[in-house]
Design an enzyme around this catalytic site. Structure first.
Site, PDB file in Angstrom:
ATOM      1  N   ARG A 170      33.426  94.996  -3.948  1.00 17.71           N
ATOM      2  CA  ARG A 170      34.207  95.631  -5.030  1.00 17.71           C
ATOM      3  C   ARG A 170      35.675  95.455  -4.673  1.00 17.71           C
ATOM      4  NH1 ARG A 170      33.378 101.405  -7.819  1.00 17.71           N
ATOM      5  NH2 ARG A 170      31.828 100.105  -8.850  1.00 17.71           N
ATOM      6  N   LYS A 182      45.570  95.972   8.871  1.00 18.13           N
ATOM      7  CA  LYS A 182      46.418  95.223   9.818  1.00 18.13           C
ATOM      8  C   LYS A 182      46.881  93.905   9.221  1.00 18.13           C
ATOM      9  CE  LYS A 182      43.659  96.745  13.790  1.00 18.13           C
ATOM     10  NZ  LYS A 182      42.697  96.202  14.790  1.00 18.13           N
ATOM     11  N   HIS A 216      31.462  94.010 -14.145  1.00 16.89           N
ATOM     12  CA  HIS A 216      30.639  94.827 -13.251  1.00 16.89           C
ATOM     13  C   HIS A 216      29.183  94.510 -13.629  1.00 16.89           C
ATOM     14  CE1 HIS A 216      29.248  97.949 -10.773  1.00 16.89           C
ATOM     15  NE2 HIS A 216      30.006  98.964 -11.170  1.00 16.89           N
ATOM     16  N   ARG A 234      28.431 105.775  -6.911  1.00 18.16           N
ATOM     17  CA  ARG A 234      27.122 105.266  -7.326  1.00 18.16           C
ATOM     18  C   ARG A 234      26.844 103.824  -6.919  1.00 18.16           C
ATOM     19  NH1 ARG A 234      28.398 109.321 -10.150  1.00 18.16           N
ATOM     20  NH2 ARG A 234      30.388 108.266 -10.140  1.00 18.16           N
ATOM     21  N   THR A 235      27.809 102.951  -7.130  1.00 21.72           N
ATOM     22  CA  THR A 235      27.506 101.537  -6.892  1.00 21.72           C
ATOM     23  C   THR A 235      27.165 101.315  -5.416  1.00 21.72           C
ATOM     24  OG1 THR A 235      28.938 100.930  -8.709  1.00 21.72           O
ATOM     25  CG2 THR A 235      28.345  99.159  -7.194  1.00 21.72           C
TER      26      THR A 235
END
Ligand code: NCD
Length: 309
Positions: free
Chosen positions: A107, A86, A135, A57-58
């Protein structure tokens, strides 16, 4: 100039009631705007997303929001397919993304990651979930949903149930609610009670009680906010297994709720709400997910446009 123009969104603690309400009224306008007008708000702009944890969703609501404003988005949805694999640092990744985009969303599993990244980024950065900490855009969508569905926030009795220890949406929700006059009940197993190191601010500003019984006050709540047990954040599997399935909202419990109560959940759900509840009039979690797109569009439009719209 609007207060959000070119600013970072790191913590909901930086929002007072007035700032929250600016975003809510911008969201009302976004919802009503005709699509052609809306597409002018981010025309030619790019959203860069960096997601170092899973998301549905986000990330997608940010992308859908950006598209609805006439902008575009690019980014990393899975860190294992980026140069992080890497050994590239978060700082370098953020630096590069800020060269390619006008606004960033991050995130990341670490607390403090967004604040750190915002210092590196030359473009505004939005916290799309930082560790167990916060959040903020979820809290904006949660409060917007409450206002839309209940027509107010002040005076409501709000139950917050589930994983209150590791669930970052809970902290942002409680910080945001502390701008209002609400009566909060925190419901969790003993081992998943809210973290005391994070409640210092909340305690001063929010009335709340803690208990472990979901049934006890269920008939009094105007809003029941349910969260997932955050399996991935438990230091060991044994501890998770002890609390797994602690609460399940089924039709039996919904029947005990007020007729006009609403059930919210940031989603994803695992087994906290049975799917037959989806058909009840109290179930508003999909509506809440829909408002995620609208509130994020409003926030992006405010960040990208100097003048209010
Ligand atoms: C939440 C999150 O990532 O913190 N998801 C979301 O953004 N709606 C909740 C969760 O994962 O349980």
């Amino acid at each position: 100039m609007n207060d959000f123009f070119q600013t970072d969104i790191i913590s909901i603690r930086d929002f007072n009631k007035e700032k929250l309400e600016t975003v809510f009224s911008a969201t009302d306008k976004i919802i009503q705007m005709n699509p052609n007008e809306r597409r002018e708000l981010a025309r030619g702009k790019t959203l860069g997303y960096l997601f170092f944890e899973p998301s549905t969703r986000t990330r997608l609501s940010f992308q859908a929001a950006m598209a609805s404003l006439g902008g575009t988005s690019l980014g990393i949805a899975d860190a294992s397919s980026s140069s992080t694999k890497k050994g590239e640092s978060l700082a370098d990744t953020v630096h590069i993304m800020s060269l390619y985009s006008d606004v960033l969303v991050l995130r990341h599993p670490l607390d403090g990651s967004s604040r750190f990244a915002a210092e590196i980024s030359s473009k505004p950065l939005i916290n799309g979930g930082s560790g167990t900490e916060e959040h903020p855009t979820q809290a904006i969508q949660d409060l917007f949903t409450i206002i839309r569905e209940k027509k107010k926030i002040d005076g409501l009795k709000i139950g917050v149930a589930g994983d209150l220890k590791y669930g970052r949406t809970v902290y942002s929700l409680l910080y945001a609610l502390s701008n209002y006059n609400v009566d909060v009940h925190l419901i969790s197993p003993e081992s998943l009670k809210i973290r005391s190191d994070s409640t210092y601010d909340i305690k001063k500003r929010l009335k709340y009680k803690e208990s472990s019984s979901l049934e006890e006050h269920i008939d009094e709540f105007d809003v029941l906010y349910v969260t997932r047990i955050q399996k991935e954040r438990f230091p060991d599997e044994e501890e998770y297994l002890k609390v797994k399935g602690s609460y399940t909202i089924g039709l039996d419990l919904v029947k005990k709720m007020k007729d006009d109560a609403i059930i919210l959940h940031p989603l994803p759900r695992v087994d906290e709400i049975s799917t037959d509840v989806d058909e009840t009039k109290q179930a508003k979690y999909f509506k809440q997910a829909q408002y995620g797109k609208d509130t994020r569009a409003a926030l992006l439009a405010l960040i990208l446009n100097e003048n209010s719209f």
